[in-house]
Design an enzyme around this catalytic site. Structure first.
Site, PDB file in Angstrom:
ATOM      1  CG  ASP A  24      -4.430 -25.014   2.212  1.00 33.84           C
ATOM      2  OD1 ASP A  24      -5.056 -25.866   1.564  1.00 33.84           O
ATOM      3  OD2 ASP A  24      -4.307 -25.067   3.447  1.00 33.84           O
ATOM      4  CE  LYS A 129      -5.313 -28.222   3.393  1.00 32.66           C
ATOM      5  NZ  LYS A 129      -5.041 -27.491   4.614  1.00 32.66           N
ATOM      6  CB  CYS A 162      -1.474 -26.299   5.226  1.00 35.58           C
ATOM      7  SG  CYS A 162      -2.753 -25.595   6.296  1.00 35.58           S
TER       8      CYS A 162
HETATM    9  C1  C5J Z   1      -2.097 -22.997   5.853  1.00 35.30           C
HETATM   10  C2  C5J Z   1      -2.535 -21.684   7.809  1.00 35.30           C
HETATM   11  N1  C5J Z   1      -2.622 -23.285   4.675  1.00 35.30           N
HETATM   12  N2  C5J Z   1      -1.315 -21.163   7.826  1.00 35.30           N
HETATM   13  N3  C5J Z   1      -2.933 -22.472   6.785  1.00 35.30           N
HETATM   14  O1  C5J Z   1      -0.923 -23.164   6.086  1.00 35.30           O
HETATM   15  O2  C5J Z   1      -3.306 -21.440   8.698  1.00 35.30           O
END
Ligand code: C5J
Length: 235
Positions: A24, A129, A162
């Site tokens: 991400d 995802k 995540c």
């Molecule tokens: C991730 C989030 N990628 N913090 N998403 O950690 O909402």
């Protein structure tokens, strides 16, 4: 076997069955002016991850280690977003609302995509995802099985969301995860510190933690692993 000094004890892995997972590193989480910053977060903590992660990515590519990128987000009609996730938070900042870099966490939007510094190369797997974990609602498990991967070098953001969810999912599925401490980031320094401790505590309850310098030092040099060009193959 290759060994990396790590917490809570050295991490052994076979290069042939190891992949680099980059979670991400999307504009909306990482860049100034994105959704993450709109929520009041200090993105400088995530920006700090970029240089060491870019170095790890370059090395992984140079030695032919499979690289897998993930992106958190939803299809434009949000049909893959459960109401419990969709209806959370202030309405103007909810998933699907117009954000500073496009609709928030919607696939195809500028802010949903991966930052330029870590842009996937053609042929690298990009896993979209719908959740925090990289296995939930995706084909990641199938792809890893096809690649023969059993060890994951985990990087990306955010450490306690995540990254943690993915490492926990991976651990339950039998993967051995090495989390690179300077290549994962949290908006909250306290969560970063404790999040990393939670992975390696209790004898490595979810996996191992090491700095990228230790990982890079353990890898063979690209020269040792490069496939020889036809001119270099002795006749
Ligand atoms: C991730 C989030 N990628 N913090 N998403 O950690 O909402």
């Amino acid at each position: 076997m290759t060994t990396v000094p790590a917490d809570p004890y050295p991490y052994d892995f076979d290069l042939a069955s190891t992949a680099l997972l980059i979670i991400d590193m999307q504009r909306d989480f990482v860049e100034p002016g994105g959704f993450g910053e709109t929520l009041g977060n200090d993105v400088s903590h995530l920006q700090a991850v970029i240089p060491p992660l870019a170095a790890v990515l370059a090395r992984a590519r140079a030695i032919g280690m499979p690289v897998i990128h993930t992106r958190e987000g939803h299809v434009p009609d949000l049909s893959d977003c459960p109401p419990a996730k969709l209806n959370r938070g202030e309405p103007s900042l909810r998933i699907g609302a117009p954000g500073p870099k496009g609709r928030i966490l919607v696939r195809g939007e500028y802010g949903h995509d991966i930052i330029d510094d870590l842009a996937p190369l053609p042929g690298e797997l990009v896993v979209d995802k719908p959740g925090k974990g990289s296995f939930h609602g995706t084909n990641l498990g199938v792809e890893l099985a096809d690649l023969g991967v059993t060890s994951l070098v985990v990087t990306g953001v955010t450490t306690e969301v995540c990254v943690h969810t993915t490492v926990r999912e991976a651990n339950d599925r039998g993967y051995e995860c090495l989390v690179l401490s300077d290549c994962v980031g949290s908006y909250f320094p306290e969560f970063q510190r404790v999040g990393l401790q939670m992975i390696s505590a209790q004898g490595g309850i979810f996996g191992w933690v090491a700095p990228s310098s230790a990982f890079l030092a353990a890898l063979p040099s690209p020269v040792d692993t490069a496939v020889p060009s036809p001119q270099e193959v002795p006749s």
